[in-house]
Design an enzyme around this catalytic site. Structure first.
Site, short mmCIF file in Angstrom:
data_model
loop_
_atom_site.label_atom_id
_atom_site.label_comp_id
_atom_site.label_asym_id
_atom_site.label_seq_id
_atom_site.Cartn_x
_atom_site.Cartn_y
_atom_site.Cartn_z
N ILE A 47 4.67 15.36 -0.55
CA ILE A 47 4.32 14.17 -1.33
C ILE A 47 3.37 13.38 -0.43
O ILE A 47 3.78 12.81 0.58
CB ILE A 47 5.55 13.32 -1.70
CG1 ILE A 47 6.50 14.14 -2.59
CG2 ILE A 47 5.11 12.05 -2.44
CD1 ILE A 47 7.79 13.43 -2.96
N PRO A 48 2.07 13.39 -0.77
CA PRO A 48 1.04 13.01 0.22
C PRO A 48 0.87 11.51 0.42
O PRO A 48 -0.17 10.94 0.08
CB PRO A 48 -0.21 13.65 -0.36
CG PRO A 48 0.01 13.61 -1.85
CD PRO A 48 1.50 13.81 -2.05
N CYS A 49 1.86 10.86 1.03
CA CYS A 49 1.76 9.42 1.30
C CYS A 49 0.61 9.12 2.25
O CYS A 49 0.13 7.98 2.30
CB CYS A 49 3.08 8.88 1.83
SG CYS A 49 3.72 9.76 3.25
N HIS A 50 0.14 10.13 3.00
CA HIS A 50 -1.00 9.91 3.90
C HIS A 50 -2.28 9.61 3.12
O HIS A 50 -3.25 9.15 3.68
CB HIS A 50 -1.21 11.12 4.82
CG HIS A 50 -1.40 12.41 4.08
ND1 HIS A 50 -0.34 13.17 3.63
CD2 HIS A 50 -2.52 13.07 3.68
CE1 HIS A 50 -0.81 14.26 3.02
NE2 HIS A 50 -2.13 14.20 3.02
N ARG A 51 -2.29 9.92 1.80
CA ARG A 51 -3.49 9.67 0.99
C ARG A 51 -3.53 8.26 0.43
O ARG A 51 -4.39 7.94 -0.38
CB ARG A 51 -3.57 10.68 -0.16
CG ARG A 51 -3.78 12.10 0.34
CD ARG A 51 -3.91 13.11 -0.79
NE ARG A 51 -3.65 14.44 -0.27
CZ ARG A 51 -3.07 15.41 -0.96
NH1 ARG A 51 -2.72 15.22 -2.21
NH2 ARG A 51 -2.85 16.59 -0.39
#
Ligand SMILES: [Zn+2]
Length: 264
Positions: A163-167
Site C-alpha cells: 500500500i504505497p504510502c510513499h506516494r
C-alpha cells in the site's frame, strides 16, 4: 459442520488452557496462525506477515522483536517467524514493488478504523511512479479538512510498499516524512519507481505545484503521466489551481488536481 470461524474460536479456547507452545503448534499445523518471514526485494529485505485474509504487515527495519509486539498490539494475534514466505506472498510483494497491478490483492487491515481503511484504499489508487499530496487524499475521500489525520493514517500504514504510502507527499509538494523508515527511505523507494526526488523538492522550493500544457490547456500534478508527456516548450508552471483556472486551464481528469488546490 464446523466452520473455520468455529475452529478459530475453538483453538482460542485451547490456547487459554493448553501450554502456549502446544496451542501455537496446533495453530501452525492447521494454517490458522499468522506467520512472517524475510522477503528479498530489489531495494531492501522486508519482514512480511500474512494471515488467513492475506498480507497483514510489512516492515523494513530488521527488528523482529518489535515487529511481533507491534503486530500483536494492532491485531490481537500472535505472529510467528518462519523460514520462508509462501510463493504467492513473496510474488505479490515482488509484483507490487515492480509496479504491476495485482487485481486480487489480499490484505488484512485488522485493527484499523474505517477512516484509516479509506485512506489506505485511496492510496492504492495512486499509480506507480506518481505522487499526490495529503490534501488530495483528504479531498478524494470526502474529508477535505482531514489532511493531518490522513498523514497520521499513512504514517501508521501497516503494509507499506504494497500500500504505497510513499506516494503521498506534503501538500506543499515537499516529500515529507515517512513512517516506514524516514525521509531517506521515502526518497529511495520513490527513486526506485522512477520519480526524481530532487526534482520534486526543486519544484516545491519554487512553489510550483501544477504543470499545464499550452496545447491542451489542461493542468496536472507534476508526476501525472499526462504532465510528464508535455514537452519542455509547452510546459506552463502554476503555483495554485486558482492561477491555472484563471489562465483558462482545466484540471486533468486523470490526476484530478482541483480538489487539492481548493483544499490547500
Ligand atoms: Zn494529470
Amino acid at each position: 459442520m464446523t466452520t473455520s470461524r468455529d475452529m478459530v474460536a475453538g483453538l482460542r479456547g485451547l490456547r487459554e488452557t493448553a501450554p502456549a507452545s502446544l496451542a501455537e503448534r496446533v495453530m501452525e499445523v492447521t494454517g490458522l496462525t499468522d506467520t512472517y518471514a524475510q522477503v528479498e526485494t530489489p531495494i531492501w529485505p522486508l519482514l512480511v506477515a500474512w494471515g488467513p485474509a492475506g498480507i497483514s504487515a510489512i516492515e523494513r527495519i530488521d527488528d523482529p522483536g518489535a515487529f511481533e509486539e507491534t503486530y500483536f498490539a494492532r491485531t490481537g494475534r500472535r505472529v510467528h517467524r518462519v523460514e520462508r514466505a509462501p510463493a504467492a506472498v513473496a510474488r505479490t510483494v515482488e509484483r507490487t514493488m515492480a509496479g504491476e497491478k495485482v487485481r486480487d490483492l489480499a490484505v488484512d487491515l485488522s485493527g484499523l478504523n474505517d477512516f484509516q481503511r479509506l485512506v489506505l484504499a485511496k492510496t492504492l489508487e495512486i499509480p506507480y511512479g506518481e505522487v499526490r499530496p495529503y490534501a488530495w487524499v483528504a479531498q478524494e475521500i470526502g474529508h477535505p479538512r482531514a489532511q493531518r489525520a490522513v498523514g497520521t493514517a499513512l504514517a501508521n500504514n501497516p503494509i507499506p510498499f504494497v500500500i504505497p504510502c510513499h506516494r503521498v507527499v506534503r501538500s506543499d509538494g515537499h516529500i515529507g516524512n515517512y513512517g516506514a523508515g524516514g525521509p531517506f527511505a521515502k526518497r529511495a523507494v520513490l527513486a526506485w519507481e522512477g520519480v526524481d526526488p530532487d526534482e520534486l523538492e526543486r519544484l516545491a522550493n519554487k512553489g510550483v505545484r501544477y504543470i499545464g500544457s499550452d496545447t491542451t490547456n489542461i493542468f496536472c500534478f507534476p508526476t501525472c503521466r499526462n504532465a510528464r508527456r508535455i514537452t519542455e516548450s509547452h510546459r506552463v508552471r502554476f503555483r495554485t489551481g486558482d492561477d491555472a483556472e484563471a489562465a483558462g486551464y482545466r484540471p486533468c481528469k486523470v490526476c484530478r488536481p482541483t480538489g487539492a488546490a481548493a483544499a490547500a
